[in-house]
Motif scaffolding. Structure first.
Motif, PDB file in Angstrom:
ATOM      1  N   SER A   8       0.843  -1.189   0.000  1.00  0.00           N
ATOM      2  CA  SER A   8       0.000   0.000   0.000  1.00  0.00           C
ATOM      3  C   SER A   8       0.878   1.238   0.000  1.00  0.00           C
ATOM      4  O   SER A   8       1.894   1.290   0.698  1.00  0.00           O
ATOM      5  N   VAL A  60      -3.732   4.772 -13.822  1.00  0.00           N
ATOM      6  CA  VAL A  60      -5.112   4.846 -13.341  1.00  0.00           C
ATOM      7  C   VAL A  60      -5.999   4.179 -14.388  1.00  0.00           C
ATOM      8  O   VAL A  60      -5.995   4.576 -15.553  1.00  0.00           O
ATOM      9  N   TRP A  61      -6.776   3.181 -13.997  1.00  0.00           N
ATOM     10  CA  TRP A  61      -7.585   2.392 -14.919  1.00  0.00           C
ATOM     11  C   TRP A  61      -9.046   2.843 -14.944  1.00  0.00           C
ATOM     12  O   TRP A  61      -9.571   3.349 -13.961  1.00  0.00           O
ATOM     13  N   GLN A  64     -12.106   6.218 -13.753  1.00  0.00           N
ATOM     14  CA  GLN A  64     -11.303   7.132 -12.952  1.00  0.00           C
ATOM     15  C   GLN A  64     -10.134   7.685 -13.772  1.00  0.00           C
ATOM     16  O   GLN A  64      -9.775   8.862 -13.658  1.00  0.00           O
ATOM     17  N   ASP A  81      -3.752   7.016  -3.807  1.00  0.00           N
ATOM     18  CA  ASP A  81      -3.768   5.853  -2.927  1.00  0.00           C
ATOM     19  C   ASP A  81      -3.712   4.637  -3.838  1.00  0.00           C
ATOM     20  O   ASP A  81      -4.532   4.514  -4.752  1.00  0.00           O
ATOM     21  N   GLY A  82      -2.745   3.764  -3.631  1.00  0.00           N
ATOM     22  CA  GLY A  82      -2.627   2.615  -4.522  1.00  0.00           C
ATOM     23  C   GLY A  82      -1.644   1.584  -4.010  1.00  0.00           C
ATOM     24  O   GLY A  82      -1.405   1.465  -2.810  1.00  0.00           O
ATOM     25  N   ARG A  83      -1.076   0.865  -4.969  1.00  0.00           N
ATOM     26  CA  ARG A  83      -0.117  -0.189  -4.641  1.00  0.00           C
ATOM     27  C   ARG A  83       1.068  -0.104  -5.590  1.00  0.00           C
ATOM     28  O   ARG A  83       0.948   0.438  -6.701  1.00  0.00           O
ATOM     29  N   ASP A  85       3.847  -1.654  -8.144  1.00  0.00           N
ATOM     30  CA  ASP A  85       3.930  -2.745  -9.109  1.00  0.00           C
ATOM     31  C   ASP A  85       5.310  -2.705  -9.753  1.00  0.00           C
ATOM     32  O   ASP A  85       5.732  -1.668 -10.282  1.00  0.00           O
ATOM     33  N   ALA A 104      -3.003   3.006  -9.182  1.00  0.00           N
ATOM     34  CA  ALA A 104      -3.895   3.779  -8.318  1.00  0.00           C
ATOM     35  C   ALA A 104      -5.189   3.042  -8.024  1.00  0.00           C
ATOM     36  O   ALA A 104      -5.819   2.494  -8.926  1.00  0.00           O
ATOM     37  N   ASN A 105      -5.567   3.034  -6.752  1.00  0.00           N
ATOM     38  CA  ASN A 105      -6.913   2.617  -6.357  1.00  0.00           C
ATOM     39  C   ASN A 105      -7.830   3.831  -6.401  1.00  0.00           C
ATOM     40  O   ASN A 105      -8.998   3.732  -6.749  1.00  0.00           O
ATOM     41  N   SER A 106      -7.287   4.996  -5.997  1.00  0.00           N
ATOM     42  CA  SER A 106      -8.048   6.238  -6.066  1.00  0.00           C
ATOM     43  C   SER A 106      -7.103   7.409  -6.260  1.00  0.00           C
ATOM     44  O   SER A 106      -5.959   7.384  -5.807  1.00  0.00           O
TER      45      SER A 106
END
Length: 156
Positions: A8, A60-61, A64, A81-83, A85, A104-106
């Motif tokens: 995270s 960012v996928w 979003q 906010d993401g992870r 890779d 990115a998650n957000s």
């Protein structure tokens, strides 16, 4: 023990260039961002605080990513906010390459669109800003007037 692994990351910074929107062959949108994040360090020789920028590639996928491409531009502050890779590939010259990026998650848009009209600081240049508090020692000894009241007047 795979259940104890955590991947995270949260960063805040400024975009160093306009977002790049593409689509996969299946039609999924993917947006690439480049974010500058300052870290503050004390110079060993001069003793002064200096900012050192770190640059992160962010992917960012989906919808979003489309929103990022539509509403963000170079110089705009964002929170991601993401992870992490890690990728490895072989270049055309046969050398091995690797990169770490943030998925990115957000993405939260900070500031307002008008803050960066014309890109960056209004003159087309990018000036990264620090997310580390400034040294406030210059303000030591400064007094603040309470408007003539006493501490008993404070409502809490």
């Amino acid at each position: 023990m795979a259940g104890s692994n955590i991947n995270s990351v949260v960063i805040t910074g400024n975009l160093t260039k306009d977002p790049e929107l593409r689509s996969t062959p299946s039609g999924t949108s993917v947006c690439k961002l480049r974010v500058a994040v300052n870290s503050r360090r004390k110079d060993g020789q001069s003793g002064e605080w200096i900012d050192k920028p770190n640059y992160f590639d962010v992917t960012v996928w989906g919808a979003q990513g489309e929103n990022c491409a539509n509403y963000l531009s170079k110089g705009r502050p964002v929170a991601v906010d993401g992870r992490l890779d890690w990728r490895e590939w072989e270049a055309q010259d046969g050398s091995k390459r690797q990169a770490v990026e943030i998925i990115a998650n957000s993405v939260q848009f900070l500031g307002s669109r008008s803050d960066n009209a014309g890109g960056g600081e209004g003159n087309g240049t990018f000036k990264p800003s620090s997310d580390v508090p400034a040294d406030t020692s210059d303000f030591e000894g400064a007094t603040v007037s309470s408007g003539g009241g006493s501490d008993d007047d404070i409502p809490f």
